[in-house]
Design an enzyme around this catalytic site. Sequence first.
Site, PDB file in Angstrom:
ATOM      1  N   GLY A  15       0.684  -1.251   0.206  1.00 29.29           N
ATOM      2  CA  GLY A  15       0.066   0.078   0.216  1.00 29.29           C
ATOM      3  C   GLY A  15       0.805   1.199  -0.147  1.00 29.29           C
ATOM      4  N   THR A  41       5.150  -7.165   4.551  1.00 30.25           N
ATOM      5  CA  THR A  41       4.570  -8.408   4.788  1.00 30.25           C
ATOM      6  C   THR A  41       4.391  -9.359   3.370  1.00 30.25           C
ATOM      7  OG1 THR A  41       3.829  -7.864   6.778  1.00 30.25           O
ATOM      8  CG2 THR A  41       3.129 -10.065   5.772  1.00 30.25           C
ATOM      9  N   CYS A  42       3.567  -8.921   2.586  1.00 30.22           N
ATOM     10  CA  CYS A  42       3.245  -9.682   1.443  1.00 30.22           C
ATOM     11  C   CYS A  42       4.760 -10.292   0.612  1.00 30.22           C
ATOM     12  CB  CYS A  42       2.370  -8.895   0.459  1.00 30.22           C
ATOM     13  SG  CYS A  42       1.893  -9.750  -1.002  1.00 30.22           S
ATOM     14  N   CYS A  47       2.288 -13.290   1.285  1.00 28.33           N
ATOM     15  CA  CYS A  47       1.569 -13.807   0.106  1.00 28.33           C
ATOM     16  C   CYS A  47       2.580 -14.504  -0.666  1.00 28.33           C
ATOM     17  CB  CYS A  47       0.964 -12.839  -0.541  1.00 28.33           C
ATOM     18  SG  CYS A  47       0.204 -11.489   0.202  1.00 28.33           S
ATOM     19  N   LYS A  50       4.650 -17.448   0.781  1.00 26.03           N
ATOM     20  CA  LYS A  50       3.750 -18.586   0.916  1.00 26.03           C
ATOM     21  C   LYS A  50       3.170 -19.282  -0.167  1.00 26.03           C
ATOM     22  CE  LYS A  50      -0.458 -17.485   1.436  1.00 26.03           C
ATOM     23  NZ  LYS A  50      -1.596 -16.606   1.487  1.00 26.03           N
ATOM     24  N   GLY A 175      -7.072 -21.258  13.708  1.00 25.48           N
ATOM     25  CA  GLY A 175      -8.126 -21.822  12.886  1.00 25.48           C
ATOM     26  C   GLY A 175      -8.564 -21.040  11.703  1.00 25.48           C
ATOM     27  N   TYR A 177      -7.403 -18.489   8.163  1.00 27.80           N
ATOM     28  CA  TYR A 177      -6.588 -19.025   6.716  1.00 27.80           C
ATOM     29  C   TYR A 177      -5.073 -19.173   6.838  1.00 27.80           C
ATOM     30  CZ  TYR A 177      -4.940 -13.977   5.768  1.00 27.80           C
ATOM     31  OH  TYR A 177      -4.342 -12.990   5.863  1.00 27.80           O
ATOM     32  N   SER A 180      -4.568 -22.539   8.407  1.00 28.70           N
ATOM     33  CA  SER A 180      -5.133 -23.588   7.620  1.00 28.70           C
ATOM     34  C   SER A 180      -4.271 -23.881   6.391  1.00 28.70           C
ATOM     35  CB  SER A 180      -6.529 -23.377   7.276  1.00 28.70           C
ATOM     36  OG  SER A 180      -7.342 -23.346   8.561  1.00 28.70           O
ATOM     37  N   GLU A 181      -3.797 -22.682   5.874  1.00 30.35           N
ATOM     38  CA  GLU A 181      -2.759 -22.823   4.669  1.00 30.35           C
ATOM     39  C   GLU A 181      -1.691 -23.560   5.091  1.00 30.35           C
ATOM     40  OE1 GLU A 181      -4.166 -18.864   2.154  1.00 30.35           O
ATOM     41  OE2 GLU A 181      -2.815 -18.427   3.736  1.00 30.35           O
ATOM     42  N   ARG A 198      -9.582 -23.696  18.992  1.00 30.83           N
ATOM     43  CA  ARG A 198     -10.411 -23.679  20.264  1.00 30.83           C
ATOM     44  C   ARG A 198     -12.013 -23.888  19.740  1.00 30.83           C
ATOM     45  NH1 ARG A 198      -9.654 -17.684  22.461  1.00 30.83           N
ATOM     46  NH2 ARG A 198     -10.119 -16.282  20.646  1.00 30.83           N
ATOM     47  N   GLY A 261      -3.713 -14.750  15.118  1.00 28.38           N
ATOM     48  CA  GLY A 261      -4.289 -13.337  14.822  1.00 28.38           C
ATOM     49  C   GLY A 261      -3.224 -12.448  14.552  1.00 28.38           C
ATOM     50  N   THR A 310      -3.648  -7.776   0.719  1.00 28.80           N
ATOM     51  CA  THR A 310      -2.639  -6.984  -0.179  1.00 28.80           C
ATOM     52  C   THR A 310      -3.559  -6.054  -1.184  1.00 28.80           C
ATOM     53  OG1 THR A 310      -0.801  -8.238   0.528  1.00 28.80           O
ATOM     54  CG2 THR A 310      -0.601  -6.986  -1.788  1.00 28.80           C
ATOM     55  N   HIS A 434     -16.003 -26.671 -22.302  1.00 30.10           N
ATOM     56  CA  HIS A 434     -15.764 -27.865 -21.946  1.00 30.10           C
ATOM     57  C   HIS A 434     -14.559 -28.703 -22.477  1.00 30.10           C
ATOM     58  CE1 HIS A 434     -17.430 -31.833 -20.983  1.00 30.10           C
ATOM     59  NE2 HIS A 434     -17.253 -32.254 -22.351  1.00 30.10           N
ATOM     60  N   GLU A 439     -16.781 -25.029 -15.939  1.00 28.19           N
ATOM     61  CA  GLU A 439     -18.062 -24.984 -16.673  1.00 28.19           C
ATOM     62  C   GLU A 439     -19.236 -25.245 -15.603  1.00 28.19           C
ATOM     63  OE1 GLU A 439     -18.972 -28.556 -19.014  1.00 28.19           O
ATOM     64  OE2 GLU A 439     -17.063 -29.064 -18.684  1.00 28.19           O
TER      65      GLU A 439
END
Length: 448
Positions: A15, A41-42, A47, A50, A175, A177, A180-181, A198, A261, A310, A434, A439
Site C-alpha cells: 500500500g 509482509t506480502c 503472500c 507462502k 483456525g 486462513y 489452515s494454509e 478452540r 491473529g 494486499t 468444456h 463449466e
Amino acid sequence: MAFDFDLFVIGGGSGGVRAARVAAEAGARVALAEEYRMGGTCVIRGCVPKKLFVYASAFADAFEDARGFGWTIEGARFDWERFRAARDAEVARLEAAYRDRLLKAGVTLHDSRAVLVDAHRIRLADGRDVTASHILIATGGRPVLPDVPGAELGITSNEVFELTTQPRSVAIVGGGYIASEFAGILNGLGTRVIQIYRGPQILRGFDDEVRAHVADAMRARGVALELGRDIERIEAAGDEKRVVLTNGESHLVDQVLFATGRAPNTAGLGLEAAGVQLGKKGEVRVGDWSQSSTPSIYAVGDVTDRIALTPVAIREGQAFARTVFAAEATRVDHDLVATAVFTQPEIGTVGLTEAQARERGPVEIARTSFRPMLNVLAHRDERMLMKLVLEAGSQRVLGVHIVGHGAGEMIQLAAVAVGMGATKADFDRTVAVHPTAAEELVTLPAPV
C-alpha cells in the site's frame, strides 16, 4: 510553512509503495521510510513466499496423481534447503524491483525507522527530522502470540520462513486462513501436522459449507484437526516441544506455529502525539478517504484493520494518492472483495455467505459437488464444491463459493459478474467451456 516533502510515507509495503509511486508520478515530492525490507509482509514473509510454498507442496499430489495417468515416478524427494534458496532469491528480486520502481519515480528512500513528532514532522532513527505536508501511515500488521505459558517456545508466520530445516512434526495453533494454509503446506511437504483450534470449525467467517468441505478434505489428506481444543501451556522437552491442551491431552512436536491473529503495527509510532485516534485493536481510525482524525495524516492497508488483503491495500494507496495529489477524487469500494485461500484444497470466494445472506432476507442456493476429471484417473476421491447464494425471486447472485483446484483463478472472473449484478439466468445463458471444472458454474441445477 515550507515543507521538505509533499508526502512522507511510513512503511514500504504494497500500500505504501503504490501510494508513494502514484503521488510521485503526479508531481509530488515524496519520501518513504522502511525499517526492515522493501515490499512489506506480502513480498517478504506473506503472500509471495507462502504461494511459492503452496506450489512446492502441491507437487506431492502431482507425483502421486501422475501414476494414474501412466507415469512412473520413483525417488522423488523434497529438499528444504534448495527450495529455501530459490524462494529467497525470488523474494530478493521482487524487493529490488520495488525499490527500483520507487527510485525511478523520484521517491527519496530512507532505510530507517520513522516516527511522528507532530502532524507534519517525522523523526528518523538517526535523529534527523523531516517535514511533510501530508503523512501516510502504511505500516501493516504483525502476528501476535497468545498469552499462555511457554508461548515464547513457538514461532509465528514470520519465523516459519526463516526455518533452516524442515520440521518433522508441527503443532499449528489457530483456525484462520494462515493456520489452515500452513497446515496444508507442511503436510504436503511431508511434515506431520496437528492443527489445534478452540472453535468448533476452522475458517470462521467463511461459508459454513465451505468450512466443512475443506476440513474434511484436510483430514483425508492427513492433517490431524483438533477442534474444540485450546492450549494450556508449552514445555521444552529436549529438542522437542510438548503442547499441553486444556483437556489434558498433549503432543510432542518439533515446532509450534502460532497463527492466532494479527495486530496493526502502530505501537511506538508517535501517533497519539500527533492527535491520531486509534481503535480498540490499535488500528488507525480512518474515514472513507483513508484520512485519520488529524487532517494531514492518512493511513492505508492492514494498519487500518479494514480488509487485510494486499490488493485492498494497493487499491487504498492508489486511491489516496489520486485523490490528494492528482485531483481525481477516488474512493475504495470495500464491498464484494474476492479472495482466495490457499488451503489444500483451495478456496475462492466473493460476496455473502449463506448465513450472511439469510440475515438479509430469503435466499435460494444453487450448488454442486463433483469429482473433477483430474481426480478420476488419479483415483483421488476429493471433490470440488461450487455454490451460488441467490436472492430469492430475482435470483441475483449474492455470493459465489468454490472449493477445489483453480478456485482462486475462477473467483477472480466470477467477481466481475457478481459486481455487475449478475443473476443465475446470466450464468445459465453463458455457454460452457468444456471440459473444464469451471463449466459447472454455468450448468448448476435449479436452486432450492
